[in-house]
Design a protein around this motif. Sequence first.
Motif, mmCIF file in Angstrom:
data_model
loop_
_atom_site.group_PDB
_atom_site.id
_atom_site.type_symbol
_atom_site.label_atom_id
_atom_site.label_comp_id
_atom_site.label_asym_id
_atom_site.label_seq_id
_atom_site.Cartn_x
_atom_site.Cartn_y
_atom_site.Cartn_z
ATOM 1 N N ARG A 342 39.438 75.757 73.598
ATOM 2 C CA ARG A 342 39.332 75.483 75.035
ATOM 3 C C ARG A 342 37.887 75.594 75.513
ATOM 4 N N GLY A 345 36.065 72.459 74.973
ATOM 5 C CA GLY A 345 36.424 71.441 75.941
ATOM 6 C C GLY A 345 35.791 71.674 77.296
ATOM 7 N N ALA A 383 47.424 68.965 74.650
ATOM 8 C CA ALA A 383 46.107 68.564 75.137
ATOM 9 C C ALA A 383 45.681 69.386 76.345
ATOM 10 N N GLU A 387 42.719 72.001 75.954
ATOM 11 C CA GLU A 387 41.611 71.251 76.539
ATOM 12 C C GLU A 387 40.911 70.434 75.454
ATOM 13 N N ALA A 388 41.732 69.790 74.627
ATOM 14 C CA ALA A 388 41.236 68.984 73.517
ATOM 15 C C ALA A 388 42.062 67.712 73.421
ATOM 16 N N ALA A 389 41.473 66.660 72.873
ATOM 17 C CA ALA A 389 42.259 65.480 72.550
ATOM 18 C C ALA A 389 43.212 65.838 71.411
ATOM 19 N N GLU A 401 44.330 62.392 75.726
ATOM 20 C CA GLU A 401 42.974 62.862 75.989
ATOM 21 C C GLU A 401 42.979 64.335 76.363
ATOM 22 N N ALA A 402 41.844 64.976 76.264
ATOM 23 C CA ALA A 402 41.724 66.393 76.593
ATOM 24 C C ALA A 402 42.228 66.644 78.005
#
Length: 486
Positions: A342, A345, A383, A387-389, A401-402
């Motif tokens: 996270r 991101g 996601a 907080e990532a793709a 997508e994130a």
Amino acid sequence: MRTAYSVETVRAAERELMARLPEGALMQRAAAGLAAACADVLGRVYGSRVVLLVGSGDNGGDALYAGARLARRGAGVRAVLLAPGRAHAGGLAALRRAGGSVVSDAGAAVELVEQADLVVDGIVGIGGKGGLRENAVPLAEAARRGRGVVVAVDLPSGVDADTGEVRGAAVRADVTVTFGAYKPGLLIDPAREYAGVVRFVGIGLETVGVRAPEVEALQHADVARLLPVPGAESDKYRRGVVGVAAGSARYPGAAVLAVGGALRGGAGAVRYVGPAGGAVLARYPETLVSERGPARAGRVQAWVVGPGAGDDAATVGEVLAADVPVLIDADGLRLAEVGAVRGRGLRGVPTLMTPHAGEAAALLGVEREEVESGRLAAVRELAARYEAAVLLKGSTTVVAEAGGGGAVRVNPTGTPWLATAGSGDVLSGLGGSLLAAGLSAVDAGSVAAYLHGLAGRFAAEGAPVAAEDVAGRIAEAWRSVVGARG
């Protein structure tokens, strides 16, 4: 690009269009397209036996009007009304005027469905939730075991248009004729499996395109535009260097396969860090092997970490501390701390996670079946949480997508033969190489899945395939996509 829209969006576009058209005109457009598709399936309409399964909504009306058109061409058309008092009055009258008839006896209806040349599923519309109602189940089962082709109106009855979930009995169609816009359930398993071949019929829903889609699927031309192409002055470093931190004494093959995917993914060079350097060099002598750990391996534009890593949490942590894009797969998913991912991101450093359904279930703390039955919800939740793709592998590979917002990418390529050991390692290397070449996390994941799926098809050709075979056909897949552009 093929885009799919939510039920709410489609209905809003339909309302806007109907306000500008004479009453009933939109249904007539849909019925005409449906009848044409049915005629194509039948080949010879005259003398064919057609059974309409008619519910109470507009899908039932579409089926009745289409049935009337087929009856006027000489087909014997019988309608089974699942809600006789609420069947579309205009469609029913049109069918009767054309010589069609209604079947009221349930036992006779099942027999007719089994013997029909064509069964039209107009039971439930796109707003249906849950499986089929009890009175429809025998008819759906009869259609499945019968001799005729099953054509679904807009969406197979019993599947969820927005999510692709199937919560109970549903119609299994050979062909689905969908109107105006694709619906997510037509592109995502398990519902996709029930849809058969999807035929699109335009009915003039221009306004649907100004709204945000829920799902999108890349096509050849889209992938071709995203592929990295070296320029005249490119060297291996300008093209990007991908680092691969993978493998262990127990799983050296994972490192070899990940490096194999990376070498074919568009980056200029591959650095390998890990205990399988000897095995990697024996297969790929062009690899730059380092024994100094990720932080001191040399310059890279992206990292791949996790395939076959065992319990090497230190290496995973070291890679996640780097300020370059990172693809996390396999053991790396288990070893990566949520806060570390996270944090990347939130700092704007791209991360792409590539779990299969079992790994995603473990990360979410749910059963694997929940992930497989609700792939859209699962990939969005992962996601958002990391907080990532996220690229969720499976019968339908999806990429979010994130943060989980925006349209989810659905991969249209692949083959069930790709469900083989090591295939995911090849995909990871390929995706990491595309990250190093400059693609965003979502684009790298989407393009990697697309090429990997094509390579799997080329390698398999209807027979079992090994992961190394898939890696060996990536170049062919790449050329096929670029050829479509040229």
